[in-house]
Every structure is written in C-alpha cells, then in structure tokens.
Design a protein around this motif. Structure first.
Motif, mmCIF file in Angstrom:
data_model
loop_
_atom_site.group_PDB
_atom_site.id
_atom_site.type_symbol
_atom_site.label_atom_id
_atom_site.label_comp_id
_atom_site.label_asym_id
_atom_site.label_seq_id
_atom_site.Cartn_x
_atom_site.Cartn_y
_atom_site.Cartn_z
ATOM 1 N N ALA A 30 1.162 -0.997 -0.072
ATOM 2 C CA ALA A 30 0.108 -0.215 -0.199
ATOM 3 C C ALA A 30 0.581 0.783 0.033
ATOM 4 N N GLY A 31 2.546 1.306 -0.083
ATOM 5 C CA GLY A 31 3.264 2.431 -0.122
ATOM 6 C C GLY A 31 3.067 2.821 1.343
ATOM 7 N N LEU A 32 2.940 2.347 2.591
ATOM 8 C CA LEU A 32 2.948 2.981 4.094
ATOM 9 C C LEU A 32 4.186 3.204 4.311
ATOM 10 N N PRO A 33 5.075 3.156 4.424
ATOM 11 C CA PRO A 33 6.420 3.281 5.038
ATOM 12 C C PRO A 33 6.030 3.201 6.453
ATOM 13 N N HIS A 34 5.743 4.503 7.007
ATOM 14 C CA HIS A 34 5.736 4.689 8.378
ATOM 15 C C HIS A 34 4.581 3.341 9.186
ATOM 16 N N GLU A 35 3.729 2.936 8.430
ATOM 17 C CA GLU A 35 3.252 1.728 9.060
ATOM 18 C C GLU A 35 3.549 0.601 9.024
ATOM 19 N N VAL A 36 4.871 0.363 8.224
ATOM 20 C CA VAL A 36 5.644 -1.034 8.140
ATOM 21 C C VAL A 36 6.763 -0.624 9.162
ATOM 22 N N MET A 37 6.696 -0.020 9.485
ATOM 23 C CA MET A 37 8.007 0.791 10.359
ATOM 24 C C MET A 37 7.675 0.282 11.796
ATOM 25 N N GLU A 38 6.615 1.227 12.016
ATOM 26 C CA GLU A 38 6.365 1.083 13.236
ATOM 27 C C GLU A 38 5.473 -0.959 14.520
ATOM 28 N N THR A 39 4.905 -1.716 12.760
ATOM 29 C CA THR A 39 4.799 -2.819 12.785
ATOM 30 C C THR A 39 6.405 -4.001 13.031
ATOM 31 N N LEU A 40 7.436 -3.293 12.418
ATOM 32 C CA LEU A 40 9.254 -3.850 12.669
ATOM 33 C C LEU A 40 9.231 -3.653 13.950
ATOM 34 N N ARG A 41 8.646 -1.658 14.096
ATOM 35 C CA ARG A 41 9.429 -1.609 15.866
ATOM 36 C C ARG A 41 8.714 -2.844 16.454
ATOM 37 N N THR A 42 7.258 -2.984 17.166
ATOM 38 C CA THR A 42 6.392 -3.620 17.666
ATOM 39 C C THR A 42 7.529 -4.723 17.681
ATOM 40 N N MET A 43 7.887 -5.283 16.739
ATOM 41 C CA MET A 43 7.932 -7.294 16.359
ATOM 42 C C MET A 43 9.771 -7.196 16.713
ATOM 43 N N VAL A 44 10.481 -6.296 17.122
ATOM 44 C CA VAL A 44 11.280 -6.127 17.664
ATOM 45 C C VAL A 44 11.521 -6.135 18.954
ATOM 46 N N GLY A 45 10.583 -5.451 19.045
ATOM 47 C CA GLY A 45 10.160 -4.476 20.378
ATOM 48 C C GLY A 45 10.098 -5.652 21.764
ATOM 49 N N GLU A 46 8.695 -6.422 21.266
ATOM 50 C CA GLU A 46 8.941 -6.801 22.330
ATOM 51 C C GLU A 46 9.367 -8.758 22.717
ATOM 52 N N GLY A 47 10.904 -8.934 21.349
ATOM 53 C CA GLY A 47 11.626 -9.555 22.025
ATOM 54 C C GLY A 47 11.654 -10.803 21.361
ATOM 55 N N GLU A 48 10.938 -10.422 20.504
ATOM 56 C CA GLU A 48 10.254 -12.689 20.408
ATOM 57 C C GLU A 48 11.109 -12.451 18.954
ATOM 58 N N HIS A 49 10.971 -11.924 18.252
ATOM 59 C CA HIS A 49 11.524 -11.916 17.001
ATOM 60 C C HIS A 49 12.340 -11.028 16.306
ATOM 61 N N ARG A 50 12.920 -11.797 15.689
ATOM 62 C CA ARG A 50 13.908 -10.119 15.127
ATOM 63 C C ARG A 50 13.763 -10.604 13.571
ATOM 64 N N PRO A 51 14.354 -9.594 12.471
ATOM 65 C CA PRO A 51 13.545 -8.871 11.353
ATOM 66 C C PRO A 51 14.477 -10.388 10.566
ATOM 67 N N ASP A 52 13.712 -10.337 9.227
ATOM 68 C CA ASP A 52 13.935 -11.209 8.431
ATOM 69 C C ASP A 52 14.045 -10.902 7.233
ATOM 70 N N LEU A 53 14.824 -11.677 6.283
ATOM 71 C CA LEU A 53 13.916 -10.923 4.798
ATOM 72 C C LEU A 53 13.415 -10.551 4.167
ATOM 73 N N ARG A 54 12.075 -10.792 4.338
ATOM 74 C CA ARG A 54 10.908 -10.948 4.208
ATOM 75 C C ARG A 54 10.599 -9.775 4.910
ATOM 76 N N SER A 55 11.292 -9.260 6.480
ATOM 77 C CA SER A 55 10.361 -8.161 6.862
ATOM 78 C C SER A 55 11.348 -6.532 6.306
ATOM 79 N N PHE A 56 12.520 -7.364 6.117
ATOM 80 C CA PHE A 56 12.582 -5.910 4.807
ATOM 81 C C PHE A 56 12.644 -5.881 3.585
ATOM 82 N N ASN A 57 12.201 -6.932 2.877
ATOM 83 C CA ASN A 57 11.494 -7.167 2.076
ATOM 84 C C ASN A 57 11.285 -5.574 1.908
ATOM 85 N N ALA A 58 9.836 -6.307 2.525
ATOM 86 C CA ALA A 58 8.394 -5.590 3.050
ATOM 87 C C ALA A 58 8.717 -4.357 3.456
#
Length: 100
Positions: free
Chosen positions: A37-65
């Motif tokens: 959808a071309g919403l980089p801010h929302e992708v970044m916020e979701t990535l921060r949530t994913m990493v901030g909870e400490g359960e997941h590291r970003p992978d190739l698909r995370s960065f590609n999104a």
C-alpha cells in the motif's frame, strides 16, 4: 508470499486479536500489506513492535516489506538505504530486495 497479502487494516486487526503472541510470519504479512500500500511508516511501526517485544528478529521478508513500502511511496533513496541497513542485521538482499 505476495498472494497472502491482505488489506493493511485487516492485517493489523488480526495481529491485535490473536490470543497467542504473533509469529514472525504474521508480522511479515502485516508489513507486506502496508508495503504494498506504500505505507512505510506503518511498516516501520510494525517492525518496531515485532523487535520491541523481543520475540522476533526481522528476516529477509521483513526488510523486503520495508524496502517495497518506500519504493511504492516514491522514496527510492530510502528503499536503497534499507538494502544497506539489512546487511547490518546479517541479512543479504535477494532479487526482491533490488526489484521492489
């Protein structure tokens, strides 16, 4: 994996309603929807949530999104910057990274 992309609002709703902690694949699905959808801010916020909870590291698909989100938002310089940043996480770009 793009076949599984749904509307961004639906993806975020599914992440919030889940009783179990979201899996990385669920975060990636939400980020891919935002990216398409071309919403980089929302992708970044979701990535921060994913990493901030400490359960997941970003992978190739995370960065590609994230790269796709910037490309779809007309921000090619930021997309290219994320290609370099992902290497700092020990992840090598693939063909999707370069063609987003």
């Amino acid at each position: 994996w793009l076949r599984r992309v749904v509307e961004p609002s639906v993806s975020q709703l599914l992440l919030r309603r889940s009783k179990a902690p979201p899996r990385r694949s669920e975060y990636n699905r939400a980020m891919a929807a935002y990216g398409a959808a071309g919403l980089p801010h929302e992708v970044m916020e979701t990535l921060r949530t994913m990493v901030g909870e400490g359960e997941h590291r970003p992978d190739l698909r995370s960065f590609n999104a994230l790269i796709a989100a910037h490309a779809n938002a007309g921000q090619p310089d930021r997309a290219a910057a994320w290609i370099h940043r992902m290497r700092g996480w020990g992840i090598e770009p693939d063909a999707c990274s370069y063609t987003s």
